[in-house]
Design a protein around this motif. Structure first.
Motif, PDB file in Angstrom:
ATOM      1  N   LEU A 135       0.856  -1.196   0.000  1.00  0.00           N
ATOM      2  CA  LEU A 135       0.000   0.000   0.000  1.00  0.00           C
ATOM      3  C   LEU A 135       0.889   1.242   0.000  1.00  0.00           C
ATOM      4  O   LEU A 135       1.799   1.350   0.825  1.00  0.00           O
ATOM      5  CB  LEU A 135      -0.912   0.012   1.236  1.00  0.00           C
ATOM      6  N   LYS A 136       0.603   2.139  -0.907  1.00  0.00           N
ATOM      7  CA  LYS A 136       1.421   3.352  -1.001  1.00  0.00           C
ATOM      8  C   LYS A 136       1.255   4.199   0.246  1.00  0.00           C
ATOM      9  O   LYS A 136       2.214   4.823   0.721  1.00  0.00           O
ATOM     10  CB  LYS A 136       1.020   4.156  -2.240  1.00  0.00           C
ATOM     11  N   SER A 137       0.048   4.221   0.791  1.00  0.00           N
ATOM     12  CA  SER A 137      -0.206   5.035   1.983  1.00  0.00           C
ATOM     13  C   SER A 137       0.675   4.577   3.154  1.00  0.00           C
ATOM     14  O   SER A 137       1.219   5.398   3.895  1.00  0.00           O
ATOM     15  CB  SER A 137      -1.678   4.940   2.375  1.00  0.00           C
ATOM     16  N   GLU A 181       3.575   2.912   2.863  1.00  0.00           N
ATOM     17  CA  GLU A 181       4.978   3.217   2.543  1.00  0.00           C
ATOM     18  C   GLU A 181       5.276   4.691   2.798  1.00  0.00           C
ATOM     19  O   GLU A 181       6.325   5.039   3.311  1.00  0.00           O
ATOM     20  CB  GLU A 181       5.261   2.868   1.075  1.00  0.00           C
TER      21      GLU A 181
END
Lengths: 188, 442
Positions: free
Chosen positions: B434-436, B438
């Motif tokens: 999940l980019k959030s 990271e």
């Protein structure tokens, strides 16, 4: 508010590649909002409920009707096979036991139900999934989609819509956006 | 699963495919040699007749039916693990279900040989199936043997389709990791799968229905096999206890066979990250549970035989313990009732040697259980004047050994051609990137 998408003079399919699940979820939602739902194909190396829910909004697969029909057909066929066979070829009846015996034919009926229910489920899955798949656009043939990436492919867009779609893909966090060149055609 | 990534799953599971080492080829040669010997024994029986099989009135069911029931039983664990545990959302099935399903199919293929071998004129085995014919000969659908034909063939068909469907996305992953002719072959085997939303949607719906349809089969197939015996009024067979007793025994032996096969598989192909102690421990616990049911069934059989006050019934059951077949009974009890109890010790159910030795003992015990049921009951029938002591001949033992080689040959081919671990399902169990998260970590 969604916009009408023009398919006149369609450009080449656009492909967005994603590494992160939350990014593709955001991308799908934004593309749907922009009215691109009919043009979208989402690709993933494994099933994710978030993606299915976004794309189909809880609408169940019609495969279930085939399972039901297959099961009912199998039960009827198996019971009929046993009954008609015994009615046509009645054996000696010790103790006045019935020719058509429900307890004795239950096993055959059960097996017929399961067998035909399964076979029609398989047939339905093949039909609705479009398998064996032959006419998918080249853009979906990316080995990353069976490995570690998610993807969105958009087809049949006009040049103006393609520019909008590319922008949405970029903004939602796609690691790569390709295609959308003019002069493309359906199924390229 | 903490260290796994999507790409490492592809790499690890696809890596053992294709390149057979010397040990693998040597094992194939040994299995082919044993299979060849089994084939010769069958040829010998076809030429000289069923007299070479050691049958003697009143014993006309022996090693072939014993081995048939044994292999059908082995075939139970695969569908139990793949279908029943799927519906129960058991996470521990993920690493092992693919190989267990393959084991099921190969076990049923092996079992299916035996009715044909047993009836002697194998070329007429198609008479078992209903088909329009000019002689107006039709099956007797009131016979449990006919039920068995339908039960086993349905089980085989459904298990094979279930196995094949599960493989399709993984075949696509193999296709995308290969080149040239190999890629072309896997393109056909993957049916052109691309993982589109439309494909996954209908695939997952169908998979759920398959699991739901296969689940009652797990319980029904060995129940139907048990009626081959229980519907006859032979002392020692005629019991309503047989269906649950046979089903528990089948799951017991099937899970033991999964342990026997998967332990070397995980070590030799370096798949410990996917098939590890956790899985084997669960299988061992399942064996303890089903072994307990089996022990209770053995005891209940004796109680019913005694309480029924039927001299024939009680005679057969006492003969099993103190008669000529006492050693068969002893092996059965030691292997099936006593040996799984050692798995109550965590050290033994988490240790490779402890798992391997006890699982093999269970397999041996379960073969002897069927031998105990079949041979001793027929050899000690109603009429004392007909009592005999049936012993298998070299022909029967050769064919039985050949059947094991046939089974192992298919399994060996499977592990080199198809992914032994379900790639897509393993990925489902990994936390997605999940980019959030990271961004928050930075």
């Amino acid at each position: 508010m969604s916009h009408a998408v023009s398919t006149h003079n369609a450009v080449a399919p656009i492909k967005g590649v994603y590494r992160h699940l939350d990014c593709i979820v955001e991308g799908i939602a934004a593309l749907k909002k922009a009215g691109f739902r009919p043009n979208m194909t989402v690709l993933s190396p494994f099933p994710r409920h978030e993606l299915e829910d976004l794309m189909y909004e809880g609408e169940p697969s019609p495969v279930r009707w085939f399972t039901l029909v297959g099961g009912l057909f199998g039960a009827t066929m198996a019971f009929s096979l046993a009954s008609i066979t015994h009615a046509n070829w009645p054996m000696i009846l010790p103790g006045g036991k019935p020719v058509v015996s429900i307890p004795a034919f239950t096993v055959i009926t059960f097996e017929g139900t399961i067998l035909w229910g399964s076979l029609l489920t398989f047939v339905a899955m093949m039909i609705f999934s479009g398998l064996p798949a032959r006419n998918l656009p080249k853009a979906v043939e990316d080995p990353r989609f069976s490995n570690d990436c998610f993807g969105i492919v958009l087809q049949g867009l006009s040049a103006a819509d393609a520019a909008r779609a590319r922008s949405i893909l970029h903004h939602s966090g796609a690691i790569e956006v390709s295609g959308g060149e003019e002069g493309g055609h359906h199924g390229a | 699963m903490a260290d796994l990534t999507y790409s490492s799953v592809n790499r690890d599971v696809i890596k053992p495919l294709f390149n057979p080492g010397l040990a693998y080829v040597a094992t194939i040669v040994v299995t082919l040699a044993v299979m060849g010997w089994g084939g010769y024994c069958w040829y010998y029986q076809l030429i000289w007749g069923l007299g070479t099989a050691g049958y003697h009135p009143p014993v006309f069911w022996g090693v072939y039916i014993t081995t048939f029931v044994f292999w059908i039983g082995i075939g139970h664990a695969g569908t139990l693990i793949s279908a029943v545990l799927f519906l129960m959302r058991s996470r521990w099935r993920t690493g092992i279900y693919r190989a267990a399903e393959a084991m099921t199919i190969f076990a049923v293929m092996t079992a299916a040989l035996f009715p044909a071998i047993h009836v002697g004129r194998a070329w007429q085995a198609y008479w078992l199936f209903p088909y329009p014919n000019q002689r107006q000969l039709w099956q007797n659908f009131k016979s449990p043997l006919m039920w068995d034909v339908f039960a086993v063939s349905t089980y085989f068909t459904v298990s094979t389709v279930f196995f094949f469907i599960g493989l399709v996305p993984d075949m696509a992953a193999v296709r995308d990791s290969t080149r040239g002719l190999t890629q072309k072959i896997y393109t056909i085997m993957s049916l052109g799968w691309r993982g589109t939303d439309q494909q996954w949607r209908h695939y997952m719906a169908a998979y759920g229905f398959f699991a739901a349809l296969a689940t009652p089969l797990v319980l029904s197939v060995h129940s139907v096999v048990s009626w081959d015996f229980a519907m006859a009024h032979t002392p020692g067979w005629h019991s309503t206890l047989f269906p649950p007793y046979f089903v528990a025994g089948a799951i017991f032996s099937g899970c033991a066979m999964v342990i026997t096969l998967m332990l070397p598989l995980s070590k030799l192909f370096s798949l410990e990250a996917y098939i590890h102690t956790w899985h084997f421990e669960h299988l061992a616990k399942l064996c303890i549970f089903t072994g307990g049911i089996l022990t209770l069934a053995y005891g209940t059989e004796y109680y019913i035989a005694w309480y029924s006050d039927n001299i024939y019934e009680w005679g057969t059951f006492t003969d099993r313990v103190v008669g000529k077949y006492w050693w068969v009974f002893a092996i059965m009890v030691l292997c099936n009732c006593i040996s799984p109890l050692f798995w109550y010790f965590k050290a033994l159910r988490t240790n490779m040697v402890g798992l391997m030795v006890i699982s093999i003992l269970i397999n041996i015990g379960m073969w002897f259980e069927r031998y105990n049921i079949i041979a001793s009951a027929l050899a000690h029938n109603f009429d004392p004047g007909s009592w005999v002591y049936y012993t298998p001949t070299w022909v029967e033992m050769g064919i039985m050994a050949g059947s094991f080689a046939w089974f192992f040959l298919w399994f060996l081919l499977f592990v080199k051609i198809m992914p032994s671990v379900a790639i897509a399902e393993i990925k489902e169990s990994i936390r997605p990137p999940l980019k959030s998260e990271e961004a928050a970590a930075k």
